[in-house]
Design a protein around this motif. Structure first.
Motif, short mmCIF file in Angstrom:
data_model
loop_
_atom_site.label_atom_id
_atom_site.label_comp_id
_atom_site.label_asym_id
_atom_site.label_seq_id
_atom_site.Cartn_x
_atom_site.Cartn_y
_atom_site.Cartn_z
N GLU A 1 -38.83 53.25 -35.01
CA GLU A 1 -38.79 53.26 -33.55
C GLU A 1 -37.49 53.87 -33.03
OE1 GLU A 1 -41.00 52.67 -31.32
OE2 GLU A 1 -42.56 52.04 -32.70
N PRO B 1 -39.48 57.42 -31.85
CA PRO B 1 -40.14 56.43 -30.97
C PRO B 1 -41.56 56.81 -30.58
CG PRO B 1 -38.47 57.67 -29.77
CD PRO B 1 -38.28 58.00 -31.21
N ASN C 1 -46.34 55.13 -33.61
CA ASN C 1 -46.85 53.80 -33.27
C ASN C 1 -46.69 52.86 -34.46
OD1 ASN C 1 -47.79 54.58 -30.66
ND2 ASN C 1 -49.56 55.55 -31.62
N THR C 2 -46.03 51.74 -34.23
CA THR C 2 -45.73 50.78 -35.29
C THR C 2 -46.42 49.45 -35.02
OG1 THR C 2 -43.68 50.18 -34.13
CG2 THR C 2 -43.51 51.83 -35.89
N ASP D 1 -43.88 48.27 -31.84
CA ASP D 1 -44.82 48.41 -30.72
C ASP D 1 -45.72 47.19 -30.57
OD1 ASP D 1 -44.07 50.96 -29.71
OD2 ASP D 1 -45.04 51.91 -31.42
N ARG D 2 -46.22 46.65 -31.69
CA ARG D 2 -47.09 45.48 -31.59
C ARG D 2 -46.88 44.59 -32.78
NH1 ARG D 2 -53.11 44.55 -32.56
NH2 ARG D 2 -53.52 42.62 -31.46
#
Length: 318
Positions: A125, A129, A132-133, A157-158
């Motif tokens: 990130e 960035p 998507n992580t 990210d989530r």
């Protein structure tokens, strides 16, 4: 953002998940990774299975892990770090440095130096960035402030964080896998980590490495198959270059404990599989610190010497 799913939804998901049977991937003898095109998008899934003793792993039927190993790099002579407990070992596996650097020496994470040495998803990130992580864990310090955590930061990210002690470890692992498979199928993740805690906790509970422990390893293998099935079901799969990494943090003694320096506690396994991976056994035993560095390298992220990482890429063709 941390996602804590309501228990009712969890149970409904589990009931639907259980009915699906053995995944098709588990029925194949070898993993099939089509050769990606020159512009294929690199993606990585890291599956961490807690507390797997490698000689027991050889004795348990694990068709999904076997399929991945037959089409990738595999070593059951990999090394972890000291002490052989989950806090320092998972920190080293997700960061790529020795405990002397990340600061975690037991299962109290409050001495961590994660600001200086972040996990690989947080590292992604910081430098890319746009990628998507995602992470799904059921041992709280990995994803929450419990016990001085989180190891995996809020920059990801989530995050899905489940309490394995509250739900029960087999059920909690299933919830984590459901969430990860859903993310793979329906979203566009670039780097994912899912943690499976049941083998370690069940071995502690029974005080040994007998039938229930072995059943938990077999259950983890079925989860591996479901996650690979989710990857292969993606509409864009033929335009992607997936790397699947699987490893464990430590082994254990005959009595189900760990923390010492015996070969049964310090020897772990390293598995990397995908179209961009060399097939066979690495020339030298890998380290768990090689896992996140391999993930970063696969994504095309240049390793900055200022990060002071102790691992290296293992098994990649390029």
């Amino acid at each position: 953002m941390t996602d804590r799913r309501p228990l009712l939804l969890t149970l409904l998901l589990l009931s639907g998940y259980a009915c699906c049977g053995t995944p098709a991937f588990a029925q194949t003898k070898t993993a099939f990774w089509p050769s990606p095109g020159a512009k294929a998008q690199p993606k990585v899934l890291l599956i961490g299975i807690d507390g797997v003793r490698v000689d027991v792993l050889r004795e348990v039927a694990t068709p999904n892990l076997d399929a991945l190993a037959s089409s990738g790099t595999f070593s059951d002579e990999a090394r972890n770090v000291r002490p052989t407990v989950s806090g320092p070992c998972w920190s080293s596996m997700l960061i790529g440095v020795e405990p002397e650097k990340h600061g975690v020496h037991n299962n109290n994470f409050s001495s961590n130096r994660y600001g200086e040495f972040p996990d690989f998803l947080t590292r992604i990130e910081a430098v890319r960035p746009e990628l998507n992580t995602f992470a799904a864990v059921d041992w709280l310090p990995l994803g929450s402030e419990e016990g001085g955590g989180p190891l995996i930061s809020g920059a990801v990210d989530r995050k899905v964080v489940v309490d394995g002690y509250e739900l029960g470890w087999l059920e909690a692992d299933s919830v984590s896998v459901i969430a990860t498979a859903d993310e793979i199928r329906n979203e566009d993740p670039d780097a994912l980590f899912v943690y499976l805690g049941a083998p370690d906790e069940i071995s502690h509970n029974i005080g040994g490495i007998g039938g229930e422990y072995r059943d938990a390893i077999a259950a983890a293998d079925r989860h591996v198959g479901r996650l690979v099935d989710a990857i292969k079901a993606r509409a864009t799969f033929d335009r992607e270059d997936w790397l699947v990494l699987v490893s464990t943090d430590h082994g254990r003694t005959e009595e189900g404990g760990h923390g010492g320096t015996s070969p049964e506690e310090t020897t772990v396994f390293y598995l990397a599989s995908g179209p961009g991976v060399v097939v066979g056994k690495p020339a030298a035993p890998p380290s768990i610190m090689d896992v996140p560095v391999t993930a970063l390298a696969h994504l095309g992220i240049e390793i900055d010497p200022a990060w002071r990482l102790d691992g290296k890429p293992v098994g990649l063709k390029r």
